[in-house]
Design a protein around this motif. Structure first.
Motif, PDB file in Angstrom:
ATOM      1  N   ASP A  59      -0.185   4.671  10.005  1.00 13.22           N
ATOM      2  CA  ASP A  59      -0.098   4.802  11.267  1.00 13.22           C
ATOM      3  C   ASP A  59       0.977   4.127  11.846  1.00 13.22           C
ATOM      4  N   GLY A  60       1.846   3.613  11.002  1.00 14.17           N
ATOM      5  CA  GLY A  60       3.111   2.766  11.587  1.00 14.17           C
ATOM      6  C   GLY A  60       4.283   3.954  11.743  1.00 14.17           C
ATOM      7  N   LEU A  61       4.894   3.673  12.685  1.00 12.52           N
ATOM      8  CA  LEU A  61       6.214   4.225  12.957  1.00 12.52           C
ATOM      9  C   LEU A  61       7.493   3.382  13.081  1.00 12.52           C
ATOM     10  N   THR A  62       8.383   3.554  12.419  1.00  8.54           N
ATOM     11  CA  THR A  62       9.450   2.817  12.559  1.00  8.54           C
ATOM     12  C   THR A  62      10.321   3.119  13.613  1.00  8.54           C
ATOM     13  N   PRO A  63      11.417   2.566  14.112  1.00  6.16           N
ATOM     14  CA  PRO A  63      12.592   2.996  14.889  1.00  6.16           C
ATOM     15  C   PRO A  63      13.024   4.398  14.618  1.00  6.16           C
ATOM     16  N   ARG A  64      13.036   4.820  13.333  1.00  3.73           N
ATOM     17  CA  ARG A  64      13.551   5.962  13.095  1.00  3.73           C
ATOM     18  C   ARG A  64      12.729   7.211  13.579  1.00  3.73           C
ATOM     19  N   ALA A  65      11.178   6.943  13.459  1.00  2.00           N
ATOM     20  CA  ALA A  65      10.277   7.884  13.954  1.00  2.00           C
ATOM     21  C   ALA A  65       9.931   7.872  15.512  1.00  2.00           C
ATOM     22  N   VAL A  66      10.452   6.576  16.137  1.00  2.00           N
ATOM     23  CA  VAL A  66      10.616   6.334  17.543  1.00  2.00           C
ATOM     24  C   VAL A  66      11.577   7.393  17.923  1.00  2.00           C
ATOM     25  N   LYS A  67      12.645   7.323  17.328  1.00  2.00           N
ATOM     26  CA  LYS A  67      13.922   8.181  17.643  1.00  2.00           C
ATOM     27  C   LYS A  67      13.437   9.684  17.707  1.00  2.00           C
ATOM     28  N   GLY A  81      -2.518   4.119  24.270  1.00  2.00           N
ATOM     29  CA  GLY A  81      -2.845   3.782  22.895  1.00  2.00           C
ATOM     30  C   GLY A  81      -1.843   3.423  21.962  1.00  2.00           C
ATOM     31  N   TRP A  82      -0.310   3.645  22.491  1.00  2.00           N
ATOM     32  CA  TRP A  82       0.628   3.421  21.835  1.00  2.00           C
ATOM     33  C   TRP A  82       0.741   1.836  21.573  1.00  2.00           C
ATOM     34  N   ARG A  83       0.951   1.236  20.661  1.00  2.00           N
ATOM     35  CA  ARG A  83       1.313  -0.294  20.606  1.00  2.00           C
ATOM     36  C   ARG A  83       2.757  -0.440  19.882  1.00  2.00           C
ATOM     37  N   ARG A  84       3.619  -1.261  20.608  1.00  2.00           N
ATOM     38  CA  ARG A  84       4.934  -1.455  20.285  1.00  2.00           C
ATOM     39  C   ARG A  84       4.974  -2.601  19.281  1.00  2.00           C
ATOM     40  N   ASN A  85       5.799  -2.752  18.380  1.00  2.00           N
ATOM     41  CA  ASN A  85       5.976  -3.811  17.481  1.00  2.00           C
ATOM     42  C   ASN A  85       7.507  -4.139  17.395  1.00  2.00           C
ATOM     43  N   ARG A  86       7.828  -5.492  16.994  1.00  2.00           N
ATOM     44  CA  ARG A  86       9.108  -6.075  16.948  1.00  2.00           C
ATOM     45  C   ARG A  86       9.714  -5.854  15.665  1.00  2.00           C
ATOM     46  N   GLY A  87       9.098  -5.619  14.587  1.00  2.00           N
ATOM     47  CA  GLY A  87       9.808  -5.684  13.299  1.00  2.00           C
ATOM     48  C   GLY A  87       8.830  -5.794  12.200  1.00  2.00           C
ATOM     49  N   LEU A  88       9.217  -6.540  11.271  1.00  2.00           N
ATOM     50  CA  LEU A  88       8.535  -6.803   9.867  1.00  2.00           C
ATOM     51  C   LEU A  88       8.175  -8.342   9.680  1.00  2.00           C
ATOM     52  N   PRO A 100      13.296  -8.919  12.873  1.00  2.00           N
ATOM     53  CA  PRO A 100      13.290  -7.870  13.764  1.00  2.00           C
ATOM     54  C   PRO A 100      13.979  -6.710  13.583  1.00  2.00           C
ATOM     55  N   TRP A 101      13.343  -5.464  14.040  1.00  2.00           N
ATOM     56  CA  TRP A 101      14.210  -4.212  14.003  1.00  2.00           C
ATOM     57  C   TRP A 101      15.514  -4.299  14.290  1.00  2.00           C
ATOM     58  N   PRO A 102      16.456  -3.966  13.655  1.00  2.00           N
ATOM     59  CA  PRO A 102      18.059  -4.380  13.994  1.00  2.00           C
ATOM     60  C   PRO A 102      18.416  -3.783  15.215  1.00  2.00           C
ATOM     61  N   GLN A 103      19.229  -4.272  15.769  1.00  2.00           N
ATOM     62  CA  GLN A 103      19.918  -3.878  17.143  1.00  2.00           C
ATOM     63  C   GLN A 103      21.092  -2.832  16.775  1.00  2.00           C
ATOM     64  N   LEU A 104      20.738  -1.633  16.747  1.00  2.00           N
ATOM     65  CA  LEU A 104      21.939  -0.577  16.236  1.00  2.00           C
ATOM     66  C   LEU A 104      22.127   0.611  17.502  1.00  2.00           C
ATOM     67  N   ALA A 105      23.491   1.003  17.495  1.00  2.00           N
ATOM     68  CA  ALA A 105      23.585   1.881  18.326  1.00  2.00           C
ATOM     69  C   ALA A 105      22.741   3.284  18.039  1.00  2.00           C
ATOM     70  N   SER A 106      22.493   3.572  16.884  1.00  2.00           N
ATOM     71  CA  SER A 106      21.954   4.787  16.369  1.00  2.00           C
ATOM     72  C   SER A 106      20.427   4.916  16.354  1.00  2.00           C
ATOM     73  N   PHE A 107      19.792   3.707  16.548  1.00  2.00           N
ATOM     74  CA  PHE A 107      18.294   3.787  16.698  1.00  2.00           C
ATOM     75  C   PHE A 107      17.744   2.769  17.893  1.00  2.00           C
ATOM     76  N   PRO A 108      16.545   3.072  18.222  1.00  2.00           N
ATOM     77  CA  PRO A 108      15.918   1.923  19.256  1.00  2.00           C
ATOM     78  C   PRO A 108      15.637   0.929  18.107  1.00  2.00           C
ATOM     79  N   ASP A 109      15.139  -0.246  19.080  1.00  2.00           N
ATOM     80  CA  ASP A 109      14.994  -1.436  18.428  1.00  2.00           C
ATOM     81  C   ASP A 109      13.387  -1.770  18.382  1.00  2.00           C
ATOM     82  N   PHE A 110      12.600  -0.928  18.362  1.00  2.00           N
ATOM     83  CA  PHE A 110      11.123  -1.388  18.461  1.00  2.00           C
ATOM     84  C   PHE A 110      10.439  -0.137  17.536  1.00  2.00           C
TER      85      PHE A 110
END
Ligand SMILES: Cc1cc2nc3c(=O)[nH]c(=O)nc-3n(C[C@H](O)[C@H](O)[C@H](O)COP(=O)(O)OP(=O)(O)OC[C@H]3O[C@@H](n4cnc5c(N)ncnc54)[C@H](O)[C@@H]3O)c2cc1C
Length: 449
Positions: A59-67, A81-88, A100-110
């Motif tokens: 049930d885990g969505l990385t920033p790639r899936a959030v995108k 019911g969505w719960r945000r997370n900050r990284g690993l 923390p999920w990286p700060q990138l232009a190409s992906f969200p950071d959560f």
């Protein structure tokens, strides 16, 4: 001009060929169906189960899936019911590291978590809202082939009303790891691609978490022992704890009512079957993990569920003779971390774009060329990265390598920042920092196979 189910005009297509059948309403199929219907194509989404249905998943969505969710226009409010997370938060070799999920232009950071029962329902509803027709309790039993060309021209399906036949010039196989359709026309899995196995179970926490920020991270435990911890065999894989909202509270974390999705997954560099009993592996781990988190076996809210993880394009070609493979049906789980949802959704998006272009042309070589761009764009986007992943799996299959990585790698935060970007496929394809540039160069150099 005819109209689509949502009332929009369907663009005129050559010979009236505006129909597409999508088999399977998981993340790959529902994403493809949403884009296909959005492009004005008459889209039929056939699903064997009825929503909401259970699914073996972390049930885990990385920033790639959030995108991908953002591309689809699907929101993720906490009330749903969505719960945000900050990284690993990574554990191993006596170390603990927050990445923390990286700060990138190409992906969200959560990242996010949402139980698959709700996630898959939400994606299917989104496809319906875009105009796709969803038929549930419809099990596709096989492809319908043109006698002369051997081309897929539809499917047969078992329904409550008996057997039905559905016809369309293009069929999208989004039927998951079983890959029934692809197998039926002889697209066997490649023996030289890695395959994972994972098992998970969900537990309700019986007390509020005691460690600071415990619910804000997706936890990864890199030491997975087959046998006694410290003495058994160190497995190539990891255990996870992904916090999610308890079903009845939405994500009102202040209530402390939280569910954790706990699982273990391991990988092998080839399709050979492993003798490891993954359910026992999970059970053993739970005896030490449960007291740390505040749950016991009685707090389980569902039974353990397991499945295989087909990786690195293990079934090809991704398009030929009227049949498009997306998601697990085409073996698109990442060999680095076992993530499959983001790639399933990406493949659905890419496939829909190629199909819309193809069906706007008369049947023939020109249309086929447009359809083949799907496979080319997937290879271009992920082929090099997946090839690196195959090398990675070969390395970590050696317990000694795994031991060195956890013991010494985790002690080096700068190195781990690169490793996190590499393992989670979160780097700038162009530009970025030294880590982004290193990974992008390696992925470009690796052959896309
Ligand atoms: C234990 C475990 C944990 C995992 N954790 C994560 C995670 O945390 N994050 C992540 O990104 N990935 C995770 N994965 C991988 C992820 O679950 C898959 O990669 C993802 O579900 C693939 O999506 P899909 O749409 O291709 O296939 P699926 O999600 O499998 O969907 C296929 C759909 O097709 C339907 N279907 C199948 N056969 C037929 C048929 N004959 N007729 C009609 N319909 C049919 C099925 O009912 C299903 O709805 C995990 C996998 C496992 C096993």
């Amino acid at each position: 001009m005819s109209t689509s189910p949502k009332g929009c005009p369907v663009a005129p297509r050559s010979g009236g060929e505006s129909r597409v059948i999508v088999v399977g309403a998981g993340p790959a199929g529902s994403t493809a169906a949403a884009y296909l219907a959005g492009a004005g194509l008459e889209t039929l989404l056939l699903e064997k189960s009825a929503f909401p249905r259970a699914k073996a998943c972390g049930d885990g969505l990385t920033p790639r899936a959030v995108k991908e969710l953002i591309y689809l226009g699907i929101g993720f409010p906490a009330e749903e019911g969505w719960r945000r997370n900050r990284g690993l938060r990574v554990f191993g070799g006596g170390h603990q590291l927050e990445l923390p999920w990286p700060q990138l232009a190409s992906f969200p950071d959560f990242g996010l978590t949402l139980p698959r029962e709700q996630f898959d329902l939400r994606l299917a509803q989104n496809a319906q809202a875009a105009g796709a027709e969803l038929l549930q309790a419809t099990t596709v039993t096989g492809p319908l082939l043109d006698d002369r060309t051997g081309r897929v021209i539809g499917v047969t399906a078992a329904t409550d009303q008996g057997e039905r036949v559905f016809k369309a010039p293009i069929v999208v196989a989004a039927d998951g790891v079983s890959a029934r359709l692809a197998t039926a026309i002889g697209r066997q899995k490649k023996a030289n691609r890695p395959v994972g196995v994972a098992v998970r179970q969900r537990f309700r926490l019986s007390r509020p978490p005691t460690r600071p920020g415990q619910l804000d991270w997706m936890e990864s435990h890199l030491e997975l022992w087959d046998g006694e911890p410290g003495h058994g065999k160190l497995m190539p894989g990891y255990g996870w704890v992904f916090p999610e909202a308890a079903p009845e509270t939405g994500s009102n974390a202040s209530l402390g009512a939280t569910v954790v999705n706990v699982g273990v997954g391991s990988v092998s560099s080839s399709a050979k079957t492993s003798r490891t009993n993954y359910r026992n592996l999970l059970r053993t781990w739970l005896t030490s993990l449960g007291p740390l988190w505040g749950f016991s076996e009685e707090d389980a809210i569902d039974p353990p569920r397991s499945a295989a993880l087909p990786m690195a394009f293990n079934r090809q070609p991704l398009y030929a003779r009227g049949l498009v493979l997306v998601g697990d049906a085409g073996g698109m789980v990442s060999p680095f971390d076992g993530e499959g949802i983001a790639y399933a959704m990406q493949s659905g998006r890419f496939a829909a774009a190629a199909i819309a272009q193809g069906l706007a042309r008369p049947a023939g070589e020109n249309r086929e060329a447009a359809l083949r761009t799907y496979a080319e764009s997937m290879k271009e986007s992920l082929g090099g990265y997946f090839s690196l992943g195959r090398v990675f799996v070969k390395l970590i299959e050696h317990p000694a390598v795994m031991r060195v990585c956890t013991r010494y790698g985790l002690a080096r935060p700068t190195l781990m920042k690169l490793v996190m970007k590499l393992l989670s496929d979160l780097y700038e394809p162009r530009g970025g920092d030294w880590a982004d540039k290193t990974i992008a160069a390696l992925a470009r150099m690796a052959p896309a196979a």
